[in-house]
Design an enzyme around this catalytic site. Structure first.
Site, PDB file in Angstrom:
ATOM      1  CG  ASP A  53      -2.011  -1.077   1.119  1.00 36.72           C
ATOM      2  OD1 ASP A  53      -2.429  -1.405  -0.004  1.00 36.72           O
ATOM      3  OD2 ASP A  53      -2.405  -1.615   2.174  1.00 36.72           O
ATOM      4  CD  GLU A  54       4.702   2.069   2.932  1.00 36.74           C
ATOM      5  OE1 GLU A  54       5.840   2.376   2.550  1.00 36.74           O
ATOM      6  OE2 GLU A  54       4.446   1.725   4.096  1.00 36.74           O
TER       7      GLU A  54
END
Length: 288
Positions: free
Chosen positions: A232-233
């Site tokens: 999620d980055e």
């Protein structure tokens, strides 16, 4: 007498920033009767990189075939050491969607696709659950159920096989609640898009909206990004937020959050379909 529809293309490029790039591209198009309908560029002075998107159309018979344009542009690309792409404006990216049990993002994408407001070809939907089969097949799209059955490697191999067999350009995780392995992420680098709520990293795991409600969160948001090995980055494509107050229940927040997720993912997919998103290391350049 109706005028024929002129063939049109989109050129995107990334290269080291230097003098003469715009002039070189413009002269190349002018020499072939290319009419520029939209042009945007950005120079990242910190990184020393130049980004450009040009939409153009033919004015006469000098410009007809995409392959010819690509072959002739090679010299410009080599001169400036560009990473470039010329595609027909009519060519739609082929996208494979992945979903679990949540329908909001999938249903929104399918509706936009069916009504012609999302210029992509949806090649199929893969899922680790049977729940979204009915809505998918109602739209006439193949549904591939891939239950993990304790063998994540086999599940991901099957997903990648579908991706390759359908000649998909992108995998869109429309609330696919499975963590992809580093191996699969590496194979789909720059071609996999995810959507998640913007409570991360503060509220990870189960029931994030309930925990956010307990903390009195005042902003609800969503983020669409390219998937990388860092969960999620990855490089962010689009984000949005909406304000809530003390009257909002956890259920209100879930409803609002789902709406934002669907809208943000649709915008990200639409911009990618229109060749408006270029990677810039750990972030993106988005020409809107």
């Amino acid at each position: 007498m109706n005028n024929p529809v002129l063939p049109s293309w989109v050129l995107t490029l990334v290269c080291a920033d230097r003098v003469g790039i715009v002039a070189g591209v413009s002269q190349f198009l002018a020499d072939r009767g290319g009419f520029i309908t939209d042009s945007q560029q950005y120079a990242d002075r910190e990184a020393g990189r130049f980004f450009m998107r040009v939409a153009f159309e033919a004015t006469d018979e000098r410009m007809t075939a995409t392959e010819q344009l690509q072959a002739e542009f090679n010299a410009i690309g080599a001169r400036f050491a560009m990473d470039w792409l010329i595609t027909s404006a009519r060519e739609k990216p082929r996208m494979l969607l992945a979903v679990s049990k949540g329908s909001h993002c999938l249903a929104d994408l399918l509706h936009r696709w069916q009504t012609g407001t999302l210029a992509v070809d949806i090649m199929g939907v893969v899922s680790n659950h049977p729940d979204m089969r009915r809505i998918t097949e109602w739209h006439g799209i193949p549904y591939h159920e891939l239950p993990p059955n304790g063998d994540k490697g086999a599940q991901e191999a099957a997903l990648l096989d579908i991706f390759d067999r359908t000649r998909s350009d992108y995998l869109v995780l429309a609330r696919y609640m499975q963590v992809l392995s580093e191996t699969l992420v590496g194979q789909l680098e720059g071609r996999c898009i995810n959507i998640h709520h913007s409570f991360l990293p503060g509220f990870k795991g189960a029931r994030p909206y309930h925990r956010a409600h307990e903390r009195g969160v005042k902003l609800i948001g969503a983020t669409a990004h390219f998937v990388t090995a860092d969960l999620d980055e990855g490089p962010i494509i689009e984000q949005a937020v909406e304000r809530v107050d003390h009257r909002a229940t956890a259920e209100d927040m879930i409803r609002i959050g789902r709406d934002i997720e669907a809208q943000v993912l649709a915008r990200a997919v639409g911009w990618i379909a229109d060749r408006r998103v270029l990677l810039n290391g750990g972030k993106t350049v988005v020409f809107r």
